[in-house]
Structures are given as structure tokens and as C-alpha cells.
Design a protein around this motif. Sequence first.
Motif, PDB file in Angstrom:
ATOM      1  N   TYR A 139      -1.478  -4.952  11.354  1.00 15.08           N
ATOM      2  CA  TYR A 139      -2.122  -4.138  10.313  1.00 15.08           C
ATOM      3  C   TYR A 139      -3.586  -4.525  10.103  1.00 15.08           C
ATOM      4  O   TYR A 139      -4.364  -3.723   9.571  1.00 15.08           O
ATOM      5  CB  TYR A 139      -1.316  -4.095   9.018  1.00 15.08           C
ATOM      6  CG  TYR A 139      -1.050  -5.383   8.285  1.00 15.08           C
ATOM      7  CD1 TYR A 139      -1.962  -5.895   7.361  1.00 15.08           C
ATOM      8  CD2 TYR A 139       0.158  -6.069   8.438  1.00 15.08           C
ATOM      9  CE1 TYR A 139      -1.695  -7.051   6.642  1.00 15.08           C
ATOM     10  CE2 TYR A 139       0.429  -7.227   7.724  1.00 15.08           C
ATOM     11  CZ  TYR A 139      -0.499  -7.715   6.830  1.00 15.08           C
ATOM     12  OH  TYR A 139      -0.213  -8.862   6.113  1.00 15.08           O
ATOM     13  N   PHE A 142      -4.992  -2.110  12.442  1.00 16.36           N
ATOM     14  CA  PHE A 142      -4.998  -0.782  11.816  1.00 16.36           C
ATOM     15  C   PHE A 142      -6.256  -0.625  10.957  1.00 16.36           C
ATOM     16  O   PHE A 142      -6.962   0.384  11.027  1.00 16.36           O
ATOM     17  CB  PHE A 142      -3.771  -0.590  10.921  1.00 16.36           C
ATOM     18  CG  PHE A 142      -2.455  -0.441  11.652  1.00 16.36           C
ATOM     19  CD1 PHE A 142      -2.403  -0.070  12.972  1.00 16.36           C
ATOM     20  CD2 PHE A 142      -1.259  -0.662  10.972  1.00 16.36           C
ATOM     21  CE1 PHE A 142      -1.185   0.075  13.635  1.00 16.36           C
ATOM     22  CE2 PHE A 142      -0.044  -0.513  11.615  1.00 16.36           C
ATOM     23  CZ  PHE A 142      -0.001  -0.151  12.945  1.00 16.36           C
ATOM     24  N   PHE A 180       3.665  -4.232   5.223  1.00 16.45           N
ATOM     25  CA  PHE A 180       4.232  -4.181   6.572  1.00 16.45           C
ATOM     26  C   PHE A 180       5.174  -5.378   6.710  1.00 16.45           C
ATOM     27  O   PHE A 180       4.739  -6.530   6.655  1.00 16.45           O
ATOM     28  CB  PHE A 180       3.122  -4.214   7.614  1.00 16.45           C
ATOM     29  CG  PHE A 180       2.217  -3.011   7.529  1.00 16.45           C
ATOM     30  CD1 PHE A 180       2.497  -1.855   8.250  1.00 16.45           C
ATOM     31  CD2 PHE A 180       1.108  -3.017   6.697  1.00 16.45           C
ATOM     32  CE1 PHE A 180       1.694  -0.736   8.157  1.00 16.45           C
ATOM     33  CE2 PHE A 180       0.284  -1.900   6.597  1.00 16.45           C
ATOM     34  CZ  PHE A 180       0.580  -0.758   7.331  1.00 16.45           C
ATOM     35  N   ILE A 204       7.981   1.612  12.195  1.00 14.46           N
ATOM     36  CA  ILE A 204       6.777   1.798  13.016  1.00 14.46           C
ATOM     37  C   ILE A 204       6.838   1.008  14.328  1.00 14.46           C
ATOM     38  O   ILE A 204       6.030   1.239  15.228  1.00 14.46           O
ATOM     39  CB  ILE A 204       5.493   1.426  12.243  1.00 14.46           C
ATOM     40  CG1 ILE A 204       5.499  -0.065  11.878  1.00 14.46           C
ATOM     41  CG2 ILE A 204       5.327   2.308  11.014  1.00 14.46           C
ATOM     42  CD1 ILE A 204       4.170  -0.552  11.313  1.00 14.46           C
ATOM     43  N   ALA A 346       6.415   0.261   7.681  1.00 14.11           N
ATOM     44  CA  ALA A 346       5.396   0.475   6.659  1.00 14.11           C
ATOM     45  C   ALA A 346       6.181   0.859   5.406  1.00 14.11           C
ATOM     46  O   ALA A 346       6.928   1.841   5.417  1.00 14.11           O
ATOM     47  CB  ALA A 346       4.430   1.580   7.064  1.00 14.11           C
ATOM     48  N   ILE A 360      -0.074   6.435   7.017  1.00 18.32           N
ATOM     49  CA  ILE A 360       1.206   6.188   7.690  1.00 18.32           C
ATOM     50  C   ILE A 360       1.421   7.195   8.820  1.00 18.32           C
ATOM     51  O   ILE A 360       1.924   6.845   9.893  1.00 18.32           O
ATOM     52  CB  ILE A 360       2.364   6.219   6.672  1.00 18.32           C
ATOM     53  CG1 ILE A 360       2.234   5.014   5.730  1.00 18.32           C
ATOM     54  CG2 ILE A 360       3.715   6.192   7.382  1.00 18.32           C
ATOM     55  CD1 ILE A 360       3.263   4.977   4.631  1.00 18.32           C
ATOM     56  N   TRP A 362      -0.909   8.466  10.614  1.00 24.20           N
ATOM     57  CA  TRP A 362      -1.756   8.009  11.705  1.00 24.20           C
ATOM     58  C   TRP A 362      -1.114   6.823  12.442  1.00 24.20           C
ATOM     59  O   TRP A 362      -1.170   6.731  13.663  1.00 24.20           O
ATOM     60  CB  TRP A 362      -3.130   7.608  11.161  1.00 24.20           C
ATOM     61  CG  TRP A 362      -4.008   7.025  12.224  1.00 24.20           C
ATOM     62  CD1 TRP A 362      -4.780   7.701  13.128  1.00 24.20           C
ATOM     63  CD2 TRP A 362      -4.170   5.632  12.536  1.00 24.20           C
ATOM     64  NE1 TRP A 362      -5.416   6.826  13.983  1.00 24.20           N
ATOM     65  CE2 TRP A 362      -5.058   5.541  13.627  1.00 24.20           C
ATOM     66  CE3 TRP A 362      -3.664   4.464  11.990  1.00 24.20           C
ATOM     67  CZ2 TRP A 362      -5.442   4.331  14.187  1.00 24.20           C
ATOM     68  CZ3 TRP A 362      -4.037   3.246  12.533  1.00 24.20           C
ATOM     69  CH2 TRP A 362      -4.909   3.188  13.622  1.00 24.20           C
ATOM     70  N   ILE A 363      -0.464   5.926  11.694  1.00 27.10           N
ATOM     71  CA  ILE A 363       0.214   4.783  12.317  1.00 27.10           C
ATOM     72  C   ILE A 363       1.287   5.254  13.297  1.00 27.10           C
ATOM     73  O   ILE A 363       1.510   4.644  14.349  1.00 27.10           O
ATOM     74  CB  ILE A 363       0.823   3.858  11.239  1.00 27.10           C
ATOM     75  CG1 ILE A 363      -0.294   3.143  10.465  1.00 27.10           C
ATOM     76  CG2 ILE A 363       1.781   2.835  11.844  1.00 27.10           C
ATOM     77  CD1 ILE A 363       0.178   2.427   9.220  1.00 27.10           C
ATOM     78  N   GLY A 368      -2.029   4.868  16.539  1.00 26.48           N
ATOM     79  CA  GLY A 368      -1.397   3.769  15.804  1.00 26.48           C
ATOM     80  C   GLY A 368      -0.374   3.033  16.647  1.00 26.48           C
ATOM     81  O   GLY A 368      -0.304   1.796  16.638  1.00 26.48           O
ATOM     82  N   GLN A 369       0.403   3.787  17.390  1.00 29.07           N
ATOM     83  CA  GLN A 369       1.417   3.179  18.254  1.00 29.07           C
ATOM     84  C   GLN A 369       0.783   2.412  19.412  1.00 29.07           C
ATOM     85  O   GLN A 369       1.318   1.404  19.871  1.00 29.07           O
ATOM     86  CB  GLN A 369       2.364   4.262  18.787  1.00 29.07           C
ATOM     87  CG  GLN A 369       3.208   4.927  17.694  1.00 29.07           C
ATOM     88  CD  GLN A 369       4.237   3.970  17.113  1.00 29.07           C
ATOM     89  OE1 GLN A 369       5.220   3.630  17.768  1.00 29.07           O
ATOM     90  NE2 GLN A 369       4.015   3.529  15.879  1.00 29.07           N
TER      91      GLN A 369
END
Length: 382
Positions: A139, A142, A180, A204, A346, A360, A362-363, A368-369
Motif C-alpha cells: 500500500y 499504491f 490493508f 485484493i 482492503a 479500491i 483502482w486497486i 493496482g494488481q
Amino acid sequence: MQTFWGVLSVLFIMALLFPLAALGAFTAYFTAMEYLIPLVVAAYLTIGAYAVMSRFELYRYKKVFIIGTSAAVALSLIYAVPGIYDKTRPVLSDGQVDLVEYQPFKEKTKAVSLDKPASLQIKDELPVIDGATALYPIYSAFAQAVYPEKEYDPYSSEVMSSRTGAAYVNLINGRADIIFALEPSKAQIESAKNVGKELKLTPIGKEAFVFFVNAKNPVASLTEDEIKGVYSGNITNWKDVGGKNDPIRAFQRPEDSGSQTALQSFMGDVPIMDPPTEDIASLMGTIIGQVSDYKNHNNAIGYTFRYYSTQMVKNNKIRLLAVNGVEPTVDTIRSGEYPITNEFYAITAGSDNPHVEAFIEWILSNEGQEIIRKTGYVPIRK
């Protein structure tokens, strides 16, 4: 009269030294090193005996003095050695990682970056994020992709790591918008309900829950049933699982920590035995029991998560165990072959921050992945 003054001088010396001896004994007691107390007492009495011998010129008893004091010190050392050995063992705990190494936007940070600017950019009203130590590299990355560039202190900022238990407290009390972490414990779910909040968990990524031993332990693999036998207290010696004739020291983590919750989930309905404890002094001066951090004795076993132990700590004095003969690797986690994997999430609790949902989403996007994959974890989406 000479004898009187001799006795008085010896008592005076002992009185001067007594506060030092008492301080040493109390320090040992209140720092959970009570095994040193006999050594302190032996040293104090040795000085006293030497003062008496010197003051009254009792040198004909020199051999008795040497033999007696040597025996006292030797016995004290024999008593103290196991405790000293225990204190010198390497410890693996969540607190030993310097998170500054993964701080977003820091020069030479270990937090990974995307090859191009992220499609989502949050410029104001930044969601406050918190979480588990082992997930901070994710994160932090992120935030590095989406948040504006500035300094984010790892322990007190919009991007911080309070460790799992404290992160849940911050989320439930409204001091964090997203955390997270792994799934919450029953107590953490109940705490949220008590203040009228519901925890929303968005998977996630995936990670392996791993068990590890001293690198010199010949046992390389355990079955799931054998691990449950160890942590239920039904298997107590390494020879019962193909190792040496040594009692097993099965360390545990404190309640509500991410890894302890993972152990409870793994054990299912099998009761977990009481963990090893250390006696420590509380602020009120009482001695209480606390779950010991893992200490790398030759006969110890502990547990954590793969990335934390192999990338953040990199302790070459421990070795991860295969489970059912399968090593914990990115490939075996992704394929599902490694049998003990956990999703991480998340997690929100009804934040009114306007950017939480978009963040979230976007994650869960390819970007994000990709950060999860590049960090060294297994993304939830292929």
C-alpha cells in the motif's frame, strides 16, 4: 576495640555496596532476567567475604574462600546460562523491519513503481490508509502511484503502518479510511458491531501462511495434521515427525495479530494450546505473562507470512517448512497447490471520504494488481 572497628568497617563497606546489589537484583527481576539474581547475590557475598578475610587477616582460610566463592559463582552461572542463552536467541517479530526502506517517494525506496503514471490521481482529501507490517510495501506503492508526492511518515501520516491489531482499532474508531490486512478476528468484528459499524472486506491478493524452524532442524516438511497436532499440544517432540529427540517449542503471536488470526483460521475446530509466555514487568510493577516472540532455538517452530519472512526480514537462520510436501512459492500459491493460503483485503468501515471507492476500484484494476505482482505477492486477479 580493634575487632569492633574491624567489624564496623566491614559492615560499612557492605552497606555502601548494598544499594548497588539491590539495584542489580531489582533490575534483573523487573526486566524478566531473574535468573541473574543469584549471580548478583553471589558477587555481593563474595566481596563481603573478601572484606572480612582482608580486614581480619584470615589468610589461612584463603583456600576455603577461593573454593567457596568459586562454587557459589559457578552454581549461579549454571542457573543463569539457560536464561542468558534464551535472551541471546535471534527473535523474529513484526517490529524489526525498518519501514522507512519502503516509504513512498523516498529516494531509493523499495516500494515498486508502475512504468507509467497511474490512471487514478488523488490530489486532496487523501484517504488515510493503515495496515499490517507485511503489507506496507504494497500500500506504500499504491500511495506512491496515486497520491501527491510529499513525505509520508510510516508511523504517523496518511500512509502509515500501525500493525494489524492497531490498524483495526484505527479503522473502527474512524482514524483510518482503509486498512490493508488479513481477515479480522472475532473480537475485531465484535468491536466494530459495538460501535455500529460493519467491516467491508474486498479481496485484493493472496499470500502463503508459512511455518518455519531453525535452519539446523532436519525436519523439512510437515503435513497439515502434524502442524495441527503440534499447535494443539498433541505432538510435543520432533522425533514424532521425523526429527531429533527434542521437545517442540511452538511459539505463538498475540491475540488479534494478523498471523494469530490466520493460525486460528487454519486450526479450525482444533483447540490451540496455551502459548509459551515470558514474565514481564507491567507499569504497575507486577509481573505478568506475555506471549513470547519467536526465538530461534534449535527446537522452535513459529509462523508468519511468506513475503515478510523471505523479503522483509530475510533471516537465513530460519527455514520455511513445506506443507504436505509443497514449498510455499509464488507459483504454488497461484496454482493453489500450497495448501495454506490467505486472501488479504482492503477493509473499510463506512468512511465518508469521497475517494475511497474509486481507490479500491483502482486497486482491483490492472494497474493496482500489477503493483501487487511486482511487489512479490499474488494478485487476486490473473
